[in-house]
Design an enzyme around this catalytic site. Structure first.
Site, PDB file in Angstrom:
ATOM      1  N   CYS A  36       7.682 -13.248  13.775  1.00  0.00           N
ATOM      2  CA  CYS A  36       7.591 -13.014  12.328  1.00  0.00           C
ATOM      3  C   CYS A  36       8.746 -12.095  11.925  1.00  0.00           C
ATOM      4  O   CYS A  36       8.888 -11.009  12.468  1.00  0.00           O
ATOM      5  CB  CYS A  36       6.247 -12.360  12.011  1.00  0.00           C
ATOM      6  SG  CYS A  36       6.153 -11.638  10.369  1.00  0.00           S
ATOM      7  N   CYS A  94       9.598 -12.011   4.201  1.00  0.00           N
ATOM      8  CA  CYS A  94       9.114 -12.977   3.202  1.00  0.00           C
ATOM      9  C   CYS A  94       8.045 -12.383   2.287  1.00  0.00           C
ATOM     10  O   CYS A  94       7.890 -12.828   1.149  1.00  0.00           O
ATOM     11  CB  CYS A  94       8.514 -14.185   3.881  1.00  0.00           C
ATOM     12  SG  CYS A  94       9.207 -14.559   5.477  1.00  0.00           S
ATOM     13  N   GLU A 120       2.617  -4.987  12.565  1.00  0.00           N
ATOM     14  CA  GLU A 120       1.703  -4.768  11.449  1.00  0.00           C
ATOM     15  C   GLU A 120       1.177  -3.339  11.521  1.00  0.00           C
ATOM     16  O   GLU A 120       1.106  -2.762  12.599  1.00  0.00           O
ATOM     17  CB  GLU A 120       0.504  -5.730  11.500  1.00  0.00           C
ATOM     18  CG  GLU A 120       0.720  -7.040  10.769  1.00  0.00           C
ATOM     19  CD  GLU A 120       1.520  -8.052  11.562  1.00  0.00           C
ATOM     20  OE1 GLU A 120       1.521  -7.946  12.813  1.00  0.00           O
ATOM     21  OE2 GLU A 120       2.139  -8.940  10.961  1.00  0.00           O
ATOM     22  N   TYR A 135       4.404 -20.224   5.080  1.00  0.00           N
ATOM     23  CA  TYR A 135       3.958 -20.570   6.435  1.00  0.00           C
ATOM     24  C   TYR A 135       4.356 -21.989   6.831  1.00  0.00           C
ATOM     25  O   TYR A 135       4.386 -22.314   8.008  1.00  0.00           O
ATOM     26  CB  TYR A 135       2.429 -20.397   6.537  1.00  0.00           C
ATOM     27  CG  TYR A 135       2.015 -18.956   6.774  1.00  0.00           C
ATOM     28  CD1 TYR A 135       2.662 -17.913   6.138  1.00  0.00           C
ATOM     29  CD2 TYR A 135       0.978 -18.648   7.642  1.00  0.00           C
ATOM     30  CE1 TYR A 135       2.284 -16.596   6.355  1.00  0.00           C
ATOM     31  CE2 TYR A 135       0.588 -17.333   7.865  1.00  0.00           C
ATOM     32  CZ  TYR A 135       1.249 -16.312   7.220  1.00  0.00           C
ATOM     33  OH  TYR A 135       0.882 -15.018   7.443  1.00  0.00           O
ATOM     34  N   HIS A 186       2.955 -17.351  -0.492  1.00  0.00           N
ATOM     35  CA  HIS A 186       2.939 -17.011   0.932  1.00  0.00           C
ATOM     36  C   HIS A 186       2.345 -18.149   1.773  1.00  0.00           C
ATOM     37  O   HIS A 186       2.704 -18.309   2.936  1.00  0.00           O
ATOM     38  CB  HIS A 186       2.192 -15.695   1.163  1.00  0.00           C
ATOM     39  CG  HIS A 186       2.741 -14.948   2.355  1.00  0.00           C
ATOM     40  ND1 HIS A 186       4.079 -14.728   2.548  1.00  0.00           N
ATOM     41  CD2 HIS A 186       2.132 -14.419   3.447  1.00  0.00           C
ATOM     42  CE1 HIS A 186       4.268 -14.084   3.685  1.00  0.00           C
ATOM     43  NE2 HIS A 186       3.104 -13.883   4.263  1.00  0.00           N
ATOM     44  N   CYS A 207       8.084 -20.693   8.276  1.00  0.00           N
ATOM     45  CA  CYS A 207       8.246 -19.772   9.416  1.00  0.00           C
ATOM     46  C   CYS A 207       7.509 -20.255  10.657  1.00  0.00           C
ATOM     47  O   CYS A 207       8.043 -20.231  11.761  1.00  0.00           O
ATOM     48  CB  CYS A 207       7.808 -18.366   9.025  1.00  0.00           C
ATOM     49  SG  CYS A 207       6.028 -18.093   8.977  1.00  0.00           S
ATOM     50  N   GLU A 218      -2.137 -14.848  13.067  1.00  0.00           N
ATOM     51  CA  GLU A 218      -1.607 -14.769  11.707  1.00  0.00           C
ATOM     52  C   GLU A 218      -1.657 -16.134  11.027  1.00  0.00           C
ATOM     53  O   GLU A 218      -1.830 -16.227   9.809  1.00  0.00           O
ATOM     54  CB  GLU A 218      -0.184 -14.215  11.700  1.00  0.00           C
ATOM     55  CG  GLU A 218       0.240 -13.840  10.285  1.00  0.00           C
ATOM     56  CD  GLU A 218       1.612 -13.230  10.225  1.00  0.00           C
ATOM     57  OE1 GLU A 218       2.510 -13.734  10.912  1.00  0.00           O
ATOM     58  OE2 GLU A 218       1.793 -12.250   9.487  1.00  0.00           O
ATOM     59  N   THR A 258       2.525  -6.285   7.366  1.00  0.00           N
ATOM     60  CA  THR A 258       3.624  -6.861   8.140  1.00  0.00           C
ATOM     61  C   THR A 258       4.952  -6.194   7.778  1.00  0.00           C
ATOM     62  O   THR A 258       5.321  -6.147   6.608  1.00  0.00           O
ATOM     63  CB  THR A 258       3.709  -8.374   7.840  1.00  0.00           C
ATOM     64  OG1 THR A 258       2.520  -8.990   8.306  1.00  0.00           O
ATOM     65  CG2 THR A 258       4.899  -9.020   8.511  1.00  0.00           C
TER      66      THR A 258
END
Ligand code: SF4
Ligand code: FE
Length: 483
Positions: free
Chosen positions: A100, A104, A257, A296, A292, A299, A447, A191
Site C-alpha cells: 500500500c 490515495c 496504519e 482498490y 476509495h 492498487c 485491507e 493508513t
C-alpha cells in the site's frame, strides 16, 4: 516547487515533529526506523515515479487551480479520463511497490471534500469551498502528502455519535472560538499517517441534527499540538529488525496504519470545511467511500500482478510450470485480477461531473468494484499458496542459509530445478509469504476486506443504487403486464 523529488519528500518528513508511539516507546526518528522506513519508501515512490518521463502522463497532470504541473495524487479530477488515469497510476504503483503506497486516501478525500463543500455553500451560504480551494492550492504547490481520515472508533455500533457513553468515541468539536474550533477524538486504521504532512478529517457516517458537534471536516499538519499516533502491529513486523533482506520478502517497500489521536487540537477557521451541517455529512462520506472503492480497482490489481508473477515464477523454479492444473490456476488468478481492474476502469469511465465541476465515479459500479475486492484477492492468495507449496511457511531463515554448518544442507535439499539457486527460490517464497501472510498481507488481504468500508457497507450502497423498480418495470414490459 510544484513537484518534489523523492529525496526532498523524505527530508520534508524528517523535519516534522510528529508524536509517534510504537512498542511502548516514543519514536524520535520515524524516517530511519527499520519497521517504518519501508512504508515511507512506498510513499516516496509516488514522488520518484513522477520524475520519470515514461510515467509523466500517468503520474502528473495540470492543476485546474493554478495551471501548473502537479503530481496526480493532488489532482482534482477534471474528466472521466482523469478518473481512468488515476486507476492506471494506482495499478502501476501496486506493481512497483507490492504494498500500500498510502497517498490515495488524501487524493480521494480532496475530491469528495471539494464537491461537497461546493454544495454546502450553495445550500447554507457558507464559504467552505473557497477555503478548500485555497487549501488545495497550498497542497498542490508544495506537493504534499495528506492523509484522509474518516473511520472513528465508533464504540457501541447500535448508538449514534451523540448517544455513546463516552462522547469522544466519534471525533467531535469540544469548543467553538472566534478564530477556530477545538476537536477531540480519534481516527482508527490511519493508513500512511506517519508518512504524511497533513491530515484531512471527515465524518464517518451520515448524521442527524443532534450530532451537530460530530459533523466536522478540517485539516491540520500531522505535527500539530495534541495530535499523536500509535502504530498498529503487522504480522511478522519485527522480522524487519533482524536485518535479513530475504526473510522479510519485500525489503524495500511496505505499508503502515496507526490509531490517530486528537487530544484537544485547535483548528483555525481557514482549515474548517464542515462545522455542524449534519445534513451534508452523509454526502461527504458516500463520495469519499466511492472514490476509495474505485481506488482498490487499481492498487490491489497492481499488487495482484506481482503475486501472480511470483506464483508463475515459483512454478518455474519447482519444475511444475508445465502441469495443466498450474497453468489453469494462473489463468484463474489472472481472470480474477483483471475482473477487479475492469470494475475500476468501468466506474471511472462511467463517471460524471459534479456541481462543483470535478468528476466523480459511478457509485454503483465503484461499490461493485470494492465488493469484488473483498473476495477475489483471497482466492488469488489461496491459489498462489497452492502453487507455492508448503515450503513457503517452513523454510529456514537467511542466517541458517548462510551458516557454514547447516547452510550447505539447505542449499542441497531445498534446491528446485537445477538452473535456479536455492537462495533465489527462498527469496521468491518469502515474497509470497509476505504478500499472503506477512506485513503486506495487511494491505493485500485484510485491507481488501475492510479498507474503504467492510463488505456490508458496499451491499447497502448497491441496494440503494441498484434501481430494482426500474428492473421490475423492464420485466413487466416484456411479460406484457399492465400494472
Ligand atoms: Fe492507496 Fe490502495 Fe493503500 Fe488505499 S489501500 S491507500 S487505495 S494503495
Ligand atoms: Fe486503504
Amino acid at each position: 516547487m510544484t513537484l518534489m523529488s523523492g529525496e526532498q519528500y523524505v527530508e520534508s518528513i524528517r523535519k516534522m515533529n510528529m508524536q509517534i508511539y510504537m512498542f511502548g516507546e516514543k519514536i524520535e526518528n520515524s524516517v530511519d526506523n527499520p519497521i517504518l522506513r519501508p512504508s515511507l519508501n512506498s510513499v516516496k515512490a509516488t514522488y520518484d515515479l513522477a520524475q520519470l518521463p515514461e510515467y509523466e502522463d500517468l503520474m502528473t497532470t495540470t492543476s485546474s487551480i493554478t495551471g501548473k504541473k502537479i503530481n496526480r495524487f493532488t489532482n482534482i479530477h477534471q474528466s472521466t479520463d482523469d478518473l481512468v488515469k488515476k486507476v492506471k497510476m494506482q495499478r502501476l504503483l501496486g506493481q512497483k511497490t507490492a504494498s500500500c503506497f498510502q497517498r490515495c486516501v488524501g487524493m480521494d478525500a480532496f475530491n469528495s471534500v471539494y464537491s461537497t463543500t461546493f454544495e454546502i455553500d450553495q445550500s447554507c451560504g457558507t464559504n467552505y469551498f473557497d477555503r478548500f480551494v485555497k487549501y488545495m492550492q497550498y497542497v498542490q504547490e508544495n506537493d504534499l502528502t495528506v492523509d484522509g481520515a474518516m473511520t472513528d472508533p465508533k464504540g457501541d455500533r447500535s448508538l449514534p455519535p451523540s448517544k455513546q457513553k463516552d462522547p469522544d468515541l466519534y471525533l467531535r468539536i469540544v469548543e467553538r472560538k472566534d478564530d477556530g474550533i477545538v476537536v477531540r477524538g480519534a481516527k482508527a486504521h490511519q493508513t500512511g499517517i506517519c508518512n504524511s504532512h497533513e491530515v484531512l478529517v471527515m465524518p464517518t457516517i451520515a448524521m442527524s441534527p443532534e450530532d451537530k458537534d460530530y459533523a466536522v471536516s478540517f485539516s491540520v499538519p500531522v505535527d500539530a499540538e495534541g495530535v499523536l499516533m500509535i502504530i498498529g502491529r503487522q504480522s511478522c513486523d519485527t522480522r524487519k529488525l533482524e536485518g535479513s533482506k530475504i526473510d522479510v520478502g519485500n525489503s524495500e517497500f511496505g505499508g503502515m496504519e496507526a490509531l490517530l489521536i486528537f487530544d484537544n487540537v485547535f483548528v483555525p477557521n481557514d482549515r474548517i470545511f464542515l462545522n455542524g451541517e449534519t445534513e451534508f455529512a452523509g454526502m461527504m462520506v458516500e463520495r469519499f467511500a466511492g472514490y476509495h472503492r474505485q481506488s482498490y480497482g487499481g492498487c490491489k490489481v497492481g499488487v495482484g500482478d506481482v503475486l501472480i508473477g511470483a506464483a508463475a515464477l515459483v512454478a518455474d523454479y519447482n519444475g511444475a510450470n508445465k502441469a495443466s492444473h498450474v497453468k489453469d490456476k494462473l489463468i484463474e488468478m489472472t481472470h480474477l485480477n483483471e475482473t477487479l481492474y475492469s470494475c475500476g476502469i468501468a466506474c471511472s469511465a462511467e463517471g460524471h461531473r459534479t456541481k462543483s465541476g470535478n468528476y466523480i465515479i459511478d457509485l454503483l459500479l465503484a461499490n461493485v468494484c470494492k465488493q469484488n475486492v473483498t473476495r477475489f484477492p483471497y482466492e488469488i492468495a489461496r491459489l498462489a499458496e497452492d502453487i507455492a507449496g508448503g515450503l513457503m511457511v517452513t523454510a529456514p531463515s537467511e542466517k541458517d542459509l548462510n551458516d557454514p554448518k547447516v547452510g550447505p544442507y539447505i542449499k542441497k535439499y531445498l534446491q528446485g530445478t537445477a538452473d535456479v539457486t536455492t537462495e533465489d527460490r527462498l527469496r521468491l517464497l518469502r515474497l509470497i509469504e509476505n504478500l499472503t501472510l506477512g506485513t503486506a498481507a495487511v494491505g493485500y488481504r485484510t485491507e481488501s476486506m475492510h479498507g474503504a468500508g467492510s463488505p456490508q457497507a458496499q451491499r447497502i450502497m448497491i441496494s440503494r443504487q441498484g434501481n430494482i423498480n426500474h428492473k421490475k418495470n423492464l420485466a413487466k414490459a416484456i411479460a406484457k403486464i399492465e400494472n
